[in-house]
Scaffold this motif. Structure first.
Motif, PDB file in Angstrom:
ATOM      1  N   ARG A 193       2.272  21.325  -4.449  1.00 18.99           N
ATOM      2  CA  ARG A 193       1.055  20.544  -4.403  1.00 18.99           C
ATOM      3  C   ARG A 193       1.314  19.224  -3.690  1.00 18.99           C
ATOM      4  O   ARG A 193       2.469  18.835  -3.491  1.00 18.99           O
ATOM      5  CB  ARG A 193       0.511  20.305  -5.810  1.00 18.99           C
ATOM      6  N   THR A 194       0.250  18.531  -3.328  1.00 19.63           N
ATOM      7  CA  THR A 194       0.357  17.252  -2.621  1.00 19.63           C
ATOM      8  C   THR A 194      -0.007  16.119  -3.565  1.00 19.63           C
ATOM      9  O   THR A 194      -1.165  16.019  -3.984  1.00 19.63           O
ATOM     10  CB  THR A 194      -0.575  17.211  -1.396  1.00 19.63           C
TER      11      THR A 194
ATOM     12  N   GLU B 154       6.340  16.494  -1.183  1.00 24.71           N
ATOM     13  CA  GLU B 154       5.778  17.613  -1.944  1.00 24.71           C
ATOM     14  C   GLU B 154       6.866  18.396  -2.679  1.00 24.71           C
ATOM     15  O   GLU B 154       6.688  18.796  -3.839  1.00 24.71           O
ATOM     16  CB  GLU B 154       4.994  18.531  -1.009  1.00 24.71           C
ATOM     17  N   GLN B 155       7.983  18.622  -2.013  1.00 22.82           N
ATOM     18  CA  GLN B 155       9.078  19.349  -2.660  1.00 22.82           C
ATOM     19  C   GLN B 155       9.676  18.542  -3.806  1.00 22.82           C
ATOM     20  O   GLN B 155      10.022  19.096  -4.863  1.00 22.82           O
ATOM     21  CB  GLN B 155      10.141  19.699  -1.621  1.00 22.82           C
ATOM     22  N   ALA B 156       9.798  17.223  -3.612  1.00 24.01           N
ATOM     23  CA  ALA B 156      10.310  16.367  -4.688  1.00 24.01           C
ATOM     24  C   ALA B 156       9.357  16.371  -5.880  1.00 24.01           C
ATOM     25  O   ALA B 156       9.801  16.398  -7.034  1.00 24.01           O
ATOM     26  CB  ALA B 156      10.506  14.939  -4.173  1.00 24.01           C
ATOM     27  N   TRP B 157       8.055  16.368  -5.606  1.00 26.60           N
ATOM     28  CA  TRP B 157       7.062  16.420  -6.680  1.00 26.60           C
ATOM     29  C   TRP B 157       7.161  17.749  -7.427  1.00 26.60           C
ATOM     30  O   TRP B 157       7.057  17.784  -8.658  1.00 26.60           O
ATOM     31  CB  TRP B 157       5.664  16.221  -6.113  1.00 26.60           C
ATOM     32  N   GLN B 158       7.380  18.822  -6.692  1.00 25.74           N
ATOM     33  CA  GLN B 158       7.497  20.140  -7.324  1.00 25.74           C
ATOM     34  C   GLN B 158       8.707  20.185  -8.255  1.00 25.74           C
ATOM     35  O   GLN B 158       8.636  20.716  -9.370  1.00 25.74           O
ATOM     36  CB  GLN B 158       7.596  21.228  -6.246  1.00 25.74           C
ATOM     37  N   ARG B 159       9.826  19.605  -7.808  1.00 24.63           N
ATOM     38  CA  ARG B 159      11.011  19.551  -8.675  1.00 24.63           C
ATOM     39  C   ARG B 159      10.753  18.666  -9.897  1.00 24.63           C
ATOM     40  O   ARG B 159      11.176  18.976 -11.009  1.00 24.63           O
ATOM     41  CB  ARG B 159      12.217  19.027  -7.892  1.00 24.63           C
ATOM     42  N   TYR B 160      10.062  17.555  -9.685  1.00 24.65           N
ATOM     43  CA  TYR B 160       9.788  16.602 -10.762  1.00 24.65           C
ATOM     44  C   TYR B 160       8.909  17.216 -11.839  1.00 24.65           C
ATOM     45  O   TYR B 160       9.148  17.027 -13.040  1.00 24.65           O
ATOM     46  CB  TYR B 160       9.111  15.365 -10.164  1.00 24.65           C
TER      47      TYR B 160
ATOM     48  N   VAL C 297      -3.159  17.373  -5.646  1.00 25.37           N
ATOM     49  CA  VAL C 297      -4.172  18.318  -5.167  1.00 25.37           C
ATOM     50  C   VAL C 297      -3.452  19.579  -4.709  1.00 25.37           C
ATOM     51  O   VAL C 297      -2.248  19.575  -4.483  1.00 25.37           O
ATOM     52  CB  VAL C 297      -5.017  17.722  -4.014  1.00 25.37           C
ATOM     53  N   ALA C 298      -4.205  20.650  -4.581  1.00 25.69           N
ATOM     54  CA  ALA C 298      -3.592  21.944  -4.277  1.00 25.69           C
ATOM     55  C   ALA C 298      -2.717  21.858  -3.040  1.00 25.69           C
ATOM     56  O   ALA C 298      -1.577  22.292  -3.023  1.00 25.69           O
ATOM     57  CB  ALA C 298      -4.656  23.016  -4.115  1.00 25.69           C
ATOM     58  N   THR C 299      -3.246  21.298  -1.987  1.00 25.70           N
ATOM     59  CA  THR C 299      -2.500  20.976  -0.766  1.00 25.70           C
ATOM     60  C   THR C 299      -3.268  19.858  -0.096  1.00 25.70           C
ATOM     61  O   THR C 299      -4.429  19.612  -0.419  1.00 25.70           O
ATOM     62  CB  THR C 299      -2.407  22.163   0.229  1.00 25.70           C
ATOM     63  N   VAL C 300      -2.639  19.185   0.831  1.00 22.33           N
ATOM     64  CA  VAL C 300      -3.375  18.148   1.549  1.00 22.33           C
ATOM     65  C   VAL C 300      -4.525  18.765   2.339  1.00 22.33           C
ATOM     66  O   VAL C 300      -5.562  18.164   2.543  1.00 22.33           O
ATOM     67  CB  VAL C 300      -2.447  17.328   2.471  1.00 22.33           C
ATOM     68  N   GLU C 301      -4.359  20.021   2.783  1.00 21.08           N
ATOM     69  CA  GLU C 301      -5.460  20.678   3.497  1.00 21.08           C
ATOM     70  C   GLU C 301      -6.694  20.799   2.606  1.00 21.08           C
ATOM     71  O   GLU C 301      -7.825  20.702   3.072  1.00 21.08           O
ATOM     72  CB  GLU C 301      -5.034  22.066   3.984  1.00 21.08           C
TER      73      GLU C 301
ATOM     74  N   LEU D 179       0.839  -1.192   0.000  1.00 22.06           N
ATOM     75  CA  LEU D 179       0.000   0.000   0.000  1.00 22.06           C
ATOM     76  C   LEU D 179       0.875   1.243   0.000  1.00 22.06           C
ATOM     77  O   LEU D 179       1.936   1.265   0.634  1.00 22.06           O
ATOM     78  CB  LEU D 179      -0.912   0.022   1.238  1.00 22.06           C
ATOM     79  N   VAL D 180       0.400   2.264  -0.692  1.00 25.41           N
ATOM     80  CA  VAL D 180       1.014   3.587  -0.660  1.00 25.41           C
ATOM     81  C   VAL D 180      -0.051   4.533  -0.111  1.00 25.41           C
ATOM     82  O   VAL D 180      -0.977   4.913  -0.816  1.00 25.41           O
ATOM     83  CB  VAL D 180       1.473   4.042  -2.061  1.00 25.41           C
ATOM     84  N   LEU D 181       0.074   4.892   1.167  1.00 25.30           N
ATOM     85  CA  LEU D 181      -0.925   5.719   1.839  1.00 25.30           C
ATOM     86  C   LEU D 181      -0.456   7.166   1.836  1.00 25.30           C
ATOM     87  O   LEU D 181       0.628   7.483   2.322  1.00 25.30           O
ATOM     88  CB  LEU D 181      -1.149   5.228   3.266  1.00 25.30           C
ATOM     89  N   SER D 182      -1.280   8.055   1.277  1.00 26.99           N
ATOM     90  CA  SER D 182      -0.942   9.470   1.133  1.00 26.99           C
ATOM     91  C   SER D 182      -1.645  10.289   2.205  1.00 26.99           C
ATOM     92  O   SER D 182      -2.663   9.865   2.752  1.00 26.99           O
ATOM     93  CB  SER D 182      -1.369   9.965  -0.254  1.00 26.99           C
ATOM     94  N   PRO D 183      -1.139  11.478   2.530  1.00 21.12           N
ATOM     95  CA  PRO D 183      -1.797  12.328   3.520  1.00 21.12           C
ATOM     96  C   PRO D 183      -3.198  12.747   3.066  1.00 21.12           C
ATOM     97  O   PRO D 183      -3.471  12.864   1.872  1.00 21.12           O
ATOM     98  CB  PRO D 183      -0.878  13.553   3.611  1.00 21.12           C
ATOM     99  N   GLY D 184      -4.058  12.975   4.048  1.00 25.88           N
ATOM    100  CA  GLY D 184      -5.374  13.520   3.757  1.00 25.88           C
ATOM    101  C   GLY D 184      -6.529  12.577   3.984  1.00 25.88           C
ATOM    102  O   GLY D 184      -7.682  12.986   3.904  1.00 25.88           O
ATOM    103  N   ALA D 185      -6.257  11.296   4.274  1.00 22.63           N
ATOM    104  CA  ALA D 185      -7.336  10.320   4.433  1.00 22.63           C
ATOM    105  C   ALA D 185      -7.351   9.751   5.847  1.00 22.63           C
ATOM    106  O   ALA D 185      -6.322   9.642   6.506  1.00 22.63           O
ATOM    107  CB  ALA D 185      -7.176   9.185   3.428  1.00 22.63           C
ATOM    108  N   TYR D 186      -8.550   9.376   6.292  1.00 22.46           N
ATOM    109  CA  TYR D 186      -8.696   8.677   7.571  1.00 22.46           C
ATOM    110  C   TYR D 186      -8.207   7.244   7.388  1.00 22.46           C
ATOM    111  O   TYR D 186      -8.562   6.574   6.412  1.00 22.46           O
ATOM    112  CB  TYR D 186     -10.162   8.682   8.005  1.00 22.46           C
TER     113      TYR D 186
END
Length: 313
Positions: A137-138, A124-130, A196-200, A95-102
């Motif tokens: 973004r998240t 998030e920073q690695a994704w921004q560079r990629y 997504v814009a942010t995990v928030e 499983l790859v569990l990302s932030p934002g979910a219960y």
């Protein structure tokens, strides 16, 4: 590798609350004996963990907000309520569990997992560079990962190599970050992902602005020495309003959430080394090192003196 072994559920919860997040353990059979084992290789924004509980149980972790978790069973398996999804892992899948979910996980009896924890900000920073995007973004990944696919096989090899290199190195300090970056590159290139814009934004739902604001404030370690009253004032709400909102929407009081974030950051500083316990205490808002040590011991299950200058990796 060095680690913690215990038959006490409270010790297990205390030990993992600082590495992951506050959570509850619910044993399916209250008379079943716990066989808790946890071993960790830690370096900066990443930690590789081996985790075993023994009997069937439920780990009620609440809402992920500050990290990603890649989970791969070596034996047994885990069924997870993941936001509005039901996902599962077993030997040969993960499983790859990302932030934002219960997240509420049911561990089958005699399950042992390898788990790679990655700080949310680091990913998030690695994704921004990629992507080359100017806005952070998240990335939210597809949760289930078949280890028979090219991506699954490569990630499994990379994680196995992280552990093998450290075991061979013995007491020498190695950095797993080149391998961690290779894991991220594989996820970005080969696993379905929705940014997504942010995990928030993904978690916004019914959360009041002051609850989101309180959690956002504490993403900045410089805010950790502040009191709950001071933080409420910055959000232009009363401490009572903040307490009501936090308890209703997160299950934690502001003080409990602040303590969690303080202990998480303190653990990182101690793992990194180079700072006295008194300096670490001061950096997370404790004027007295003795009071900090008592809180850290209650929260993490170990004395800070056992960790100071002795990072796991």
């Amino acid at each position: 590798m060095p680690g913690l072994c215990s038959g006490n559920a409270d010790e297990a919860v205390a030990a993992l609350s600082t590495r992951y997040r506050p959570h509850r353990l619910l044993l399916s059979n209250q008379t079943a004996g716990l066989d808790f084992r946890h071993h960790a290789i830690t370096s900066g924004a990443a930690s590789l963990n081996l985790l075993h509980y023994g009997p069937e149980l439920i780990v009620d972790a609440g809402t992920f907000d500050s990290f990603y978790m890649l989970e791969f069973p070596l034996g047994g398996g885990v069924d997870v309520r993941y936001g509005d999804q039901r996902v599962s892992s077993r030997v040969g899948s993960g499983l790859v569990l990302s932030p934002g979910a219960y997240v509420r996980s049911t561990w089958r009896a005699d399950t042992t997992q390898v788990m790679l924890r990655l700080d949310r900000g680091f990913v998030e920073q690695a994704w921004q560079r990629y992507t080359g995007e100017t806005t952070r973004r998240t990335p939210v990944f597809q949760a289930e990962l078949d280890l028979q696919t090219p991506a699954g096989r490569r990630i499994a090899r990379l994680i196995g190599l992280m552990a093998a290199e450290q075991i061979e190195a013995g007491s020498a300090v190695l950095s797993p970050m080149p391998l961690v970056h290779a894991v991220l590159d594989t996820l970005f290139d080969q696993v379905p992902v929705t940014p997504v814009a942010t995990v928030e934004a993904a978690m916004a739902g019914p959360l009041p602005a002051h609850v989101r604001g309180f959690r956002r404030l504490l993403d900045d370690p410089r805010q950790l020495p502040a009191t709950v009253t001071e933080l409420a004032r910055r959000l232009d709400v009363s401490p009572r309003t903040l307490t009501t909102g936090m308890r209703r929407f997160t299950g934690l009081s502001p003080h409990e959430y602040l303590t969690m974030r303080r202990m998480e950051h303190a653990r990182k500083l101690l793992d990194r080394g180079g700072m006295s316990i008194a300096r670490v205490a001061e950096s997370v808002g404790y004027a007295h090192a003795g009071r900090f040590a008592a809180s850290f011991r209650a929260y993490c299950g170990v004395n800070p003196s056992r960790l100071a200058g002795q990072g796991d990796f």
